[in-house]
Design an enzyme around this catalytic site. Structure first.
Site, short mmCIF file in Angstrom:
data_model
loop_
_atom_site.label_atom_id
_atom_site.label_comp_id
_atom_site.label_asym_id
_atom_site.label_seq_id
_atom_site.Cartn_x
_atom_site.Cartn_y
_atom_site.Cartn_z
CG HIS A 10 -30.81 10.72 10.72
ND1 HIS A 10 -31.80 9.91 10.93
CD2 HIS A 10 -31.28 11.55 9.70
CE1 HIS A 10 -32.97 10.21 10.51
NE2 HIS A 10 -32.72 11.28 9.56
CG HIS A 70 -29.74 8.24 7.59
ND1 HIS A 70 -30.42 7.18 8.18
CD2 HIS A 70 -30.57 9.23 7.23
CE1 HIS A 70 -31.82 7.88 8.42
NE2 HIS A 70 -31.65 9.11 7.69
CG HIS A 83 -34.65 16.04 8.48
ND1 HIS A 83 -34.57 15.66 7.37
CD2 HIS A 83 -34.38 15.10 9.15
CE1 HIS A 83 -34.32 14.56 7.30
NE2 HIS A 83 -33.87 13.92 8.52
CG HIS A 99 -37.63 8.17 4.72
ND1 HIS A 99 -38.18 9.32 3.83
CD2 HIS A 99 -37.30 8.53 5.94
CE1 HIS A 99 -37.95 10.48 5.07
NE2 HIS A 99 -37.63 9.85 6.07
CE1 TYR A 111 -37.87 14.19 7.11
CE2 TYR A 111 -38.74 14.45 5.01
CZ TYR A 111 -37.71 13.95 5.90
OH TYR A 111 -36.62 13.37 5.14
CD GLU A 135 -37.03 11.61 9.65
OE1 GLU A 135 -35.55 11.83 9.44
OE2 GLU A 135 -37.42 10.70 8.59
#
Lengths: 306, 115
Positions: free
Chosen positions: A153, A198, A213, A245, A254, A264
């Protein structure tokens, strides 16, 4: 087929300052496979567990950042359908001819209210090194570097978040597993067109068209630790992590590529379905939402983008 | 790799608004020397971002001294600005003692094609 229309993120084109350094980073450190360098200088790569020809395209330029993020559709009919819906919505659509990228069919591209270019395409050749499909091994050759399995993503920064949300949900059929709402408006949205937590996310930001990112999927928390080992061994600039997260529940690090684009490595994350309610975070808890163990944002999260 | 060991040629870096003088080896990046010297809980006078010349967080203006600069993103330091002494601290290494001042711009520039 129950998932129709857009299937998944398929291509990201990134700008890099030095191509040789970028190839070393994405091929040897993150572990993508080199596919080709074309006449215009763009370099094509793919992760070992991806079936199609390429997913990451690097273009040398004077400034770092993202050129576009492309979603793969389940057929040309779907692409044509999206073209009509996008144009009916009042957004101009540009054609990109088949073959503009090797092994890739025609694409459509358009600029969304955050200033980013998004593309949609249906056709790309299968890779010569695609994963096996007949009595398959888990890999053909042992994965290198951080052992990235696939492009996962990206998180983009730009203005006009309400318009971006409306466009993605009403025109492109995304749904929103998670969001951060502040008293004066939405800070961030996490959107998916599949059932990953996501496929793309946005943070409200005054400057349009920025990249926060691009994320690559790893197998598990052990591989996140291995990726951290690789970062120290090769003096890769780490931003934050290994951590988790709260939003998406993914486990993460990151870090930065040699041009300053944030990368990431990501694993885990919950399964999102369209009928699930959206999880909502407020400003007092967003630190835990972004960095679950630290429970606060770092200085760079809201300010460092390319 | 130059790491500020006693065997390296050292220069001192003064940052406007910061009382601490930073020792930076020739070949070492000014930002990394600052990170070694000034860290949590003390606030850093220059922001730390990507450390790779791409994000612009550590933008500074060098007001005195000589340095060499590696390639960095033109969206944060244009060639004209570079000629005036603007630079990203993660991309410069001193050739003499330096005086610098923070020059982070934050989000500022309109969309550009970045060609």
């Amino acid at each position: 087929m129950s998932q129709e229309g857009l299937l998944r993120p398929g291509i990201i084109q990134l700008r890099v300052l030095d191509m040789d350094e970028a190839i070393t980073h994405y091929r040897d450190r993150i572990g993508l496979d080199y596919v080709s360098t074309e006449e215009d200088g763009r370099v094509y790569l793919k992760a070992f567990d991806e079936f199609h020809r390429h997913s990451v395209v690097l273009r040398e330029a004077d400034s770092a950042g993202i050129d576009f993020f492309a979603f793969k559709a389940d057929g040309q009919e779907a692409v044509d359908g999206f073209r009509k819906r996008i144009e009916d919505y009042g957004v101009a659509v540009e054609d990109v001819a088949a073959g503009e990228m090797p092994g890739t069919g025609k694409r459509i591209g358009f600029t969304i209210p955050s200033g980013h270019r998004i593309e949609i395409y249906a056709d790309m050749e299968l890779s010569e090194t695609a994963p096996e499909t007949h009595n398959p091994y888990i890999y053909k050759d042992e994965p290198r570097g951080m052992r990235a399995q696939r492009l996962d993503h990206c998180l983009l920064y730009g203005p006009n978040l309400p318009e971006v949300e409306k466009f993605f949900t009403e025109v492109l059929d995304f749904h929103i597993p998670e969001r951060v709402d502040l008293p004066d408006g939405t800070l961030a949205i996490w959107m998916t067109v599949s059932n990953k937590a996501h496929d793309i996310a946005f943070v409200n930001h005054p400057e349009p068209g920025k990249l926060h990112h691009v994320a690559f999927f790893l197998e598990d928390w052990n591989d996140i630790g291995h990726a951290a080992d690789v970062m120290t061994r090769y003096d890769i600039s780490r931003d934050l992590g290994p951590t988790r997260h709260g939003i998406t529940r993914g486990q993460t690090i990151y870090f930065f590529d040699p041009s300053g684009n944030r990368n990431e490595v990501f694993c885990g994350g919950y399964t999102a379905y369209k009928d699930h309610p959206t999880r909502i975070w407020d400003g007092n808890h967003v630190g835990r939402g972004i960095f679950y163990y630290e429970r606060q944002l770092n200085d760079a999260f809201l300010s460092v983008v390319t | 790799m130059p790491d500020g060991s006693p065997f390296s040629v050292m220069h001192s870096i003064r940052i406007k608004g910061c009382e601490t003088t930073i020792a930076c080896a020739e070949g070492q990046k000014v930002l990394m020397a600052m990170e070694q010297k000034i860290h949590f809980p003390n606030p850093r006078p220059v922001r730390v971002g990507c450390r790779k010349g791409g994000c612009g967080a550590c933008r500074v203006k060098v007001t005195k001294g000589a340095y060499t600069a590696e390639k960095s993103s033109h969206s944060h330091v244009t060639p004209e600005e570079a000629a005036e002494g603007y630079a990203l601290a993660c991309r410069i290494t001193p050739l003499s003692d330096l005086e610098i001042e923070p020059a982070f711009l934050g989000p500022r520039r309109p969309t550009e094609k970045n060609e």
